[in-house]
Design an enzyme around this catalytic site. Sequence first.
Site, PDB file in Angstrom:
ATOM      1  N   GLU A 172       0.768  -1.192   0.058  1.00  0.00           N
ATOM      2  CA  GLU A 172       0.074  -0.065  -0.226  1.00  0.00           C
ATOM      3  C   GLU A 172       0.845   1.173  -0.051  1.00  0.00           C
ATOM      4  O   GLU A 172       0.149   2.342  -0.152  1.00  0.00           O
ATOM      5  CB  GLU A 172      -1.096   0.040   1.388  1.00  0.00           C
ATOM      6  CG  GLU A 172      -2.109  -0.966   1.049  1.00  0.00           C
ATOM      7  CD  GLU A 172      -3.064  -1.131   2.187  1.00  0.00           C
ATOM      8  OE1 GLU A 172      -2.677  -0.556   3.377  1.00  0.00           O
ATOM      9  OE2 GLU A 172      -4.218  -1.677   2.164  1.00  0.00           O
ATOM     10  N   GLU A 193       7.219 -21.735   8.213  1.00  0.00           N
ATOM     11  CA  GLU A 193       7.455 -20.941   9.408  1.00  0.00           C
ATOM     12  C   GLU A 193       8.775 -21.504  10.334  1.00  0.00           C
ATOM     13  O   GLU A 193       9.178 -20.755  11.100  1.00  0.00           O
ATOM     14  CB  GLU A 193       6.386 -20.429  10.195  1.00  0.00           C
ATOM     15  CG  GLU A 193       5.830 -21.555  11.119  1.00  0.00           C
ATOM     16  CD  GLU A 193       4.637 -20.928  11.798  1.00  0.00           C
ATOM     17  OE1 GLU A 193       4.494 -21.539  13.047  1.00  0.00           O
ATOM     18  OE2 GLU A 193       3.579 -20.607  11.215  1.00  0.00           O
TER      19      GLU A 193
END
Length: 313
Positions: free
Chosen positions: A97, A128
Site C-alpha cells: 500500500e 515458518e
Amino acid sequence: MQPTDSSRSIHHLAKDLERVVSEGRNPNTVDIDTLSTEGMLARINHEDAKVVPSVATEIPAIAKVVDAAAKSIANGGRLIYIGAGTSGRLGILDAAECRPTFSVPDGVVVGIIAGGERAVLHAVEGAEDNREAGKQDVIAITLSQHDTLVGLSASGRTPYVSGALAYAQSIGATTAAIACSPSSAIFEHADVVICPVVGPEALTGSTRMKSGTAQKLVLNMISTATMIKLGKTFENLMVDVNATNEKLKARALRIVMQATECNEHDAANALKASNNNAKLAILMVLTGASADDAAKQLVASNGYLRHAVKQPL
C-alpha cells in the site's frame, strides 16, 4: 514405545506455547459458544478494545524503528518486513500500500512471507519452522547494512523470522522485532523490540485476532510516520498520492483544493500542467510558479513541500 524426534519436538513446542501470552486461554470468553450472535460479537469487541492501549505503550520503541527506517530509505536502503502466516501477510499488505499512497518505487518498502507468494493465499506446511529459509530469503533480496528489517511474529517464536533477523544483525542492518508476548525468541537479534501485550485471544490461539490487529496498527504507524518524515505529506494530506485511477485522480483534485483553498477549476488546471502530480500542483498554486520552476523548487528542497513553499527559488 520410544517417542520419535517429531513427537519430542511437538512436546517441547507445546511446553513453549504454555509460556506465550497470546496462546493462553481467555477466561472472559470460555462461554462464547453459548452466547447469542450479538453476545459473541460484543465479547470479541470487548477484547479488541484492549489492543489500542497496548500499542500506545510501545510508541517509544515504534519511534526508534521509524527513525531507522527513514534514515535507511533516505540513504538508498529499504524498509523490509518479514514474517509467516498472518504476520507475513500483514507485512506484505503494508508494503504493497505504500506505492499508491506515497508514490514510493517498488522495492523501497518490501514484504517477505515464509513460503513465498503461494503462502499469501495458502498455508505452506512447515515454512515458518525453517530458520535457514528466513536467512536465505533476505539474502535473495540482497539485504545490506543500509536496510531496516522488521521481523513479525505474534507468538514471538517463529524460527523463520529469527533466522532472518540473526543474519541481518550479523551484517550490520538495523533490526526490529514485533511480537505480542514478552521474552520472545525473535527479540534475541532485534536492535529494537516492540511488544504490545494484548493478552489471550477471544478464540484461544487465534492470533489473527487481537495480535494481528496490534501488528497492523504498529505497521500503519511505522510506514505512515516514516513517509511523513520523508516529506511524503503536506499537513495531513497525501500529496504524493499516485493518481493511477479515477478515484485517485479525484482524490488528487480534492487534495490540491484542500491544501491551497483554491477552486476546482484552478486545481484541475494545475494538475493538468503538472501531469497529475498533486505535490507539484499545490506548489504551483501556492507560489504562482510554472510547472518547471515548481519542479526545481521541489528538487532544491529534497521533495519537502513545506520547505519549498517557504523557500521559493
